[in-house]
Design an enzyme around this catalytic site. Sequence first.
Site, PDB file in Angstrom:
ATOM      1  N   GLU A  98      38.830  50.125  33.334  1.00  0.00           N
ATOM      2  CA  GLU A  98      39.938  50.119  34.278  1.00  0.00           C
ATOM      3  C   GLU A  98      39.385  49.974  35.698  1.00  0.00           C
ATOM      4  O   GLU A  98      38.502  50.734  36.108  1.00  0.00           O
ATOM      5  CB  GLU A  98      40.748  51.415  34.183  1.00  0.00           C
ATOM      6  CG  GLU A  98      41.589  51.538  32.928  1.00  0.00           C
ATOM      7  CD  GLU A  98      42.931  50.838  33.035  1.00  0.00           C
ATOM      8  OE1 GLU A  98      43.243  50.291  34.110  1.00  0.00           O
ATOM      9  OE2 GLU A  98      43.669  50.856  32.029  1.00  0.00           O
ATOM     10  N   HIS A 171      43.045  42.046  29.876  1.00  0.00           N
ATOM     11  CA  HIS A 171      44.159  42.561  29.082  1.00  0.00           C
ATOM     12  C   HIS A 171      45.206  41.467  28.881  1.00  0.00           C
ATOM     13  O   HIS A 171      45.888  41.411  27.860  1.00  0.00           O
ATOM     14  CB  HIS A 171      44.775  43.769  29.811  1.00  0.00           C
ATOM     15  CG  HIS A 171      45.524  44.693  28.924  1.00  0.00           C
ATOM     16  ND1 HIS A 171      46.187  45.802  29.388  1.00  0.00           N
ATOM     17  CD2 HIS A 171      45.735  44.689  27.576  1.00  0.00           C
ATOM     18  CE1 HIS A 171      46.770  46.435  28.382  1.00  0.00           C
ATOM     19  NE2 HIS A 171      46.515  45.781  27.272  1.00  0.00           N
ATOM     20  N   ASP A 181      47.226  42.166  33.670  1.00  0.00           N
ATOM     21  CA  ASP A 181      45.963  42.609  34.262  1.00  0.00           C
ATOM     22  C   ASP A 181      44.743  41.995  33.555  1.00  0.00           C
ATOM     23  O   ASP A 181      44.826  41.708  32.366  1.00  0.00           O
ATOM     24  CB  ASP A 181      45.875  44.144  34.241  1.00  0.00           C
ATOM     25  CG  ASP A 181      46.097  44.776  32.859  1.00  0.00           C
ATOM     26  OD1 ASP A 181      46.991  44.314  32.140  1.00  0.00           O
ATOM     27  OD2 ASP A 181      45.380  45.735  32.527  1.00  0.00           O
TER      28      ASP A 181
END
Length: 268
Positions: A98, A171, A181
Amino acid sequence: MKIIDHKLQPGWHKPSPNHGGPLDGPTLLVMHYTVSGAGAKGVADYFASPAANASAHIVVGRDGDIRQVVPFNVKAWHAGKSVWRGRSNCNDYSIGIEIDNWGRLMRTADGQVRSATGKIVDPGQAVELTHRNESKPALWEVYGETQMKALVEVTRLILAAYPTITEIVGHDDIAPLRKSDPGPAFPMGRFTSLVGGRGDASVLTRKVIASRLNARGGPGLEFDKLGVFVSGSVVEVVYDSPGPWAQVRGVIEGGGEVVAWVSDQFLA
């Protein structure tokens, strides 16, 4: 930074309860953005809560801070419903990263650039691009150099420790109908080149070839002029977008350093 017993040292934060079973021989690295301004610690703390019902292996902050909440040999809950090369449930064979970034932004009626949560974002950190899975342009937060350098470093470390990983995807590659994303502002080509050793993370510079090049507060003619770069000026590239604008740092006419957006066609 090292990986010891499948944990980053330093970088291990605290364990997230949101995980699956063992992760053996991961083959995929999946990049995400957080839709957050909380920093790596804030996002890691969120993933450490059972209420989140989600997690990634690591979080990379805008300032280069890196936090890990799921060991690399354990499945994190980052991919959701996903398919890659005909194989479903990517959590079963991937490591998730992330990157703290707002992702999609919007310009509101008051002229401000805001995140999905309504937080005001510096327009100089926004770029207008069209996502490859969409047909209309939107504003997206750029990824800074400090963050990218940290991301390259930790990715190289992961790939060295887990050589079964053969691909890096977004993603939006494994769940294209529901996820966007890490978005079009993420320089995937440059990132994978740096990770693979084709180049380095040193500062990129370009030269102004226009007689006078306006430095603006954002990527468009509607943004205020912050000054002028004169012909022959050498500027440091902060973000070289795939669009017609580049974000640069340099000294404007009359003195003074600025971070501004310029028309890419006038840079050599």
